[in-house]
Design a protein around this motif. Structure first.
Motif, PDB file in Angstrom:
ATOM      1  N   LEU A  25       0.909  -1.204  -0.068  1.00  0.00           N
ATOM      2  CA  LEU A  25      -0.100  -0.014  -0.057  1.00  0.00           C
ATOM      3  C   LEU A  25       0.892   1.235   0.121  1.00  0.00           C
ATOM      4  O   LEU A  25       0.688   2.083  -0.669  1.00  0.00           O
ATOM      5  CB  LEU A  25      -0.990  -0.006   1.179  1.00  0.00           C
ATOM      6  N   SER A  26       2.013   1.130   0.800  1.00  0.00           N
ATOM      7  CA  SER A  26       2.872   2.348   0.769  1.00  0.00           C
ATOM      8  C   SER A  26       3.475   2.700  -0.572  1.00  0.00           C
ATOM      9  O   SER A  26       3.609   3.790  -1.182  1.00  0.00           O
ATOM     10  CB  SER A  26       4.063   2.123   1.914  1.00  0.00           C
ATOM     11  N   ALA A  27       3.890   1.588  -1.142  1.00  0.00           N
ATOM     12  CA  ALA A  27       4.477   1.525  -2.640  1.00  0.00           C
ATOM     13  C   ALA A  27       3.481   2.232  -3.566  1.00  0.00           C
ATOM     14  O   ALA A  27       3.814   2.879  -4.464  1.00  0.00           O
ATOM     15  CB  ALA A  27       4.624   0.255  -3.152  1.00  0.00           C
ATOM     16  N   VAL A  28       2.172   2.010  -3.647  1.00  0.00           N
ATOM     17  CA  VAL A  28       0.977   2.360  -4.299  1.00  0.00           C
ATOM     18  C   VAL A  28       0.960   3.933  -4.211  1.00  0.00           C
ATOM     19  O   VAL A  28       1.095   4.595  -5.291  1.00  0.00           O
ATOM     20  CB  VAL A  28      -0.083   1.699  -4.014  1.00  0.00           C
ATOM     21  N   ILE A  29       1.004   4.315  -2.883  1.00  0.00           N
ATOM     22  CA  ILE A  29       0.677   5.583  -2.598  1.00  0.00           C
ATOM     23  C   ILE A  29       2.036   6.500  -3.141  1.00  0.00           C
ATOM     24  O   ILE A  29       2.080   7.686  -3.676  1.00  0.00           O
ATOM     25  CB  ILE A  29       0.796   5.861  -1.018  1.00  0.00           C
ATOM     26  N   CYS A  30       3.292   5.942  -2.828  1.00  0.00           N
ATOM     27  CA  CYS A  30       4.442   6.515  -3.476  1.00  0.00           C
ATOM     28  C   CYS A  30       4.529   6.692  -4.958  1.00  0.00           C
ATOM     29  O   CYS A  30       4.805   7.726  -5.409  1.00  0.00           O
ATOM     30  CB  CYS A  30       5.598   5.742  -3.073  1.00  0.00           C
ATOM     31  N   VAL A  31       3.937   5.752  -5.687  1.00  0.00           N
ATOM     32  CA  VAL A  31       3.817   6.021  -7.015  1.00  0.00           C
ATOM     33  C   VAL A  31       2.706   6.906  -7.496  1.00  0.00           C
ATOM     34  O   VAL A  31       2.801   7.742  -8.334  1.00  0.00           O
ATOM     35  CB  VAL A  31       3.276   4.619  -7.675  1.00  0.00           C
ATOM     36  N   GLY A  32       1.820   7.136  -6.474  1.00  0.00           N
ATOM     37  CA  GLY A  32       0.733   8.264  -6.629  1.00  0.00           C
ATOM     38  C   GLY A  32       1.475   9.491  -6.708  1.00  0.00           C
ATOM     39  O   GLY A  32       1.347  10.355  -7.354  1.00  0.00           O
ATOM     40  N   ALA A  33       2.358   9.683  -5.458  1.00  0.00           N
ATOM     41  CA  ALA A  33       3.163  10.963  -5.252  1.00  0.00           C
ATOM     42  C   ALA A  33       4.039  11.019  -6.448  1.00  0.00           C
ATOM     43  O   ALA A  33       4.028  12.193  -7.123  1.00  0.00           O
ATOM     44  CB  ALA A  33       4.147  10.977  -3.976  1.00  0.00           C
ATOM     45  N   MET A  34       4.581  10.047  -7.198  1.00  0.00           N
ATOM     46  CA  MET A  34       5.521  10.246  -8.266  1.00  0.00           C
ATOM     47  C   MET A  34       4.540  10.860  -9.392  1.00  0.00           C
ATOM     48  O   MET A  34       5.047  11.587 -10.113  1.00  0.00           O
ATOM     49  CB  MET A  34       6.043   8.900  -8.713  1.00  0.00           C
ATOM     50  N   GLY A  35       3.381  10.327  -9.572  1.00  0.00           N
ATOM     51  CA  GLY A  35       2.537  10.841 -10.754  1.00  0.00           C
ATOM     52  C   GLY A  35       2.293  12.268 -10.568  1.00  0.00           C
ATOM     53  O   GLY A  35       2.193  12.844 -11.693  1.00  0.00           O
TER      54      GLY A  35
END
Lengths: 187, 120
Positions: A25-35
């Protein structure tokens, strides 16, 4: 110019955390920050259409990804890592990076696009004649909806096909035997 | 230098897609690579002190004004093509994630090394 470096380093750090964290879940949220960082960078690169599209796509993608990772009982990655294979992979990827850096020496400097020196390129024609020929003040809209409209049609086809594929894969009642289809005879 | 940073982002995504064993991590790596390529293509058309390619009414009054606008606008062609690529990446993401959810329902794991049995 410094804002580009700040945003790019933010994007790189966010993607590094997304790659290396053990919680999905943290990885998905970090990808959201990247986007969202990428969409902000598009805004500073004078591409407002892409920034808007990237925000919408990022929100939808986050919803899809969180649907996949939340409420799964094992979202933590465990297990031993194969040390030797990881070292070899990192070395190969690093060599690819060093080899690819040589390519950028052949490109013109950042901030001096190729089409500027050539008056016969398609980009200059689009900017010059876009409003007069298509009636759209936004040159990007005149390119995707008029000059290269078949490209947009193909994009819509690809999107439609992938959504059909996802629906077919996720469908619950995929297996239906002959017995359930046969009508029950009144007796 | 910004080109090199976007290429570094691409390499991070490539590492994630090659090395990691979790299926969701592989999907995230592919997403990072897509973002890096889009970023690189838009950067190719950027111009220092440029403006967005939106034509104003005052640019059409004379040929000199239009030439001046052509000499300061950023490249619209990569932006139009990247717009298409972003939307297609959403479709491929939905397809990949639905495959991941199906495999999780069938095998109970996201780990690709544990998905070996061919169960009918």
């Amino acid at each position: 110019m410094t804002i580009f470096y700040i945003l790019l380093i933010f994007i790189v750090i966010a993607s590094l955390i997304a790659v290396e964290t053990t919680d999905l879940l943290s990885a998905v949220i970090c990808v959201g920050a990247m986007g969202f960082g990428v969409s902000l960078l598009f805004l500073f690169l004078r591409a407002p259409d892409i920034a808007i599209t990237q925000i919408v796509v990022e929100i939808l993608g986050l919803i899809i990804l969180i649907r996949a990772t939340i409420s799964r009982d094992l979202t933590f990655i465990s297990g031993d890592k194969e040390f030797f294979a990881t070292i070899v992979s990192v070395a190969i990827v690093f060599v690819i990076f060093l080899a690819g850096l040589r390519v950028f020496e052949t490109l013109p400097e950042f901030g001096t696009p190729v089409f500027a020196e050539r008056p016969d390129t398609a980009s200059q024609t689009y900017i010059r004649e876009g409003l007069a020929k298509t009636g759209a003040a936004n040159v990007v809209a005149s390119v995707i909806l008029d000059y290269r409209a078949y490209d947009t049609l193909g994009e819509a086809t690809v999107l439609f096909t992938s959504i059909i594929g996802a629906t077919v894969i996720l469908r619950r009642s995929a297996k239906r035997t002959i017995d359930t289809l046969r009508p029950v005879s009144p007796s | 230098m910004p080109y090199a940073l976007s290429f570094l982002l691409f390499v991070i995504g490539l590492y994630c897609a090659v090395v990691k064993k979790n299926m969701v991590k592989i999907v995230l790596g592919i997403l990072i690579m897509e973002c890096a390529v889009n970023l690189f293509l838009v950067m190719l058309g950027y111009r220092h002190e440029g403006v967005a390619p939106i034509v104003d009414r005052t640019h059409l009054e004379s040929k000199a004004a239009l030439d001046g606008f052509v000499s300061i606008a950023v490249d619209p062609l990569p932006q139009a093509l990247v717009l298409t690529a972003i939307v297609i990446s959403l479709g491929s993401l939905a397809l990949m994630i639905s495959i991941c959810i199906r495999i999780y329902e069938k095998y109970g794991t996201f780990d690709i090394t544990q998905i070996r049995r061919l169960r009918g």
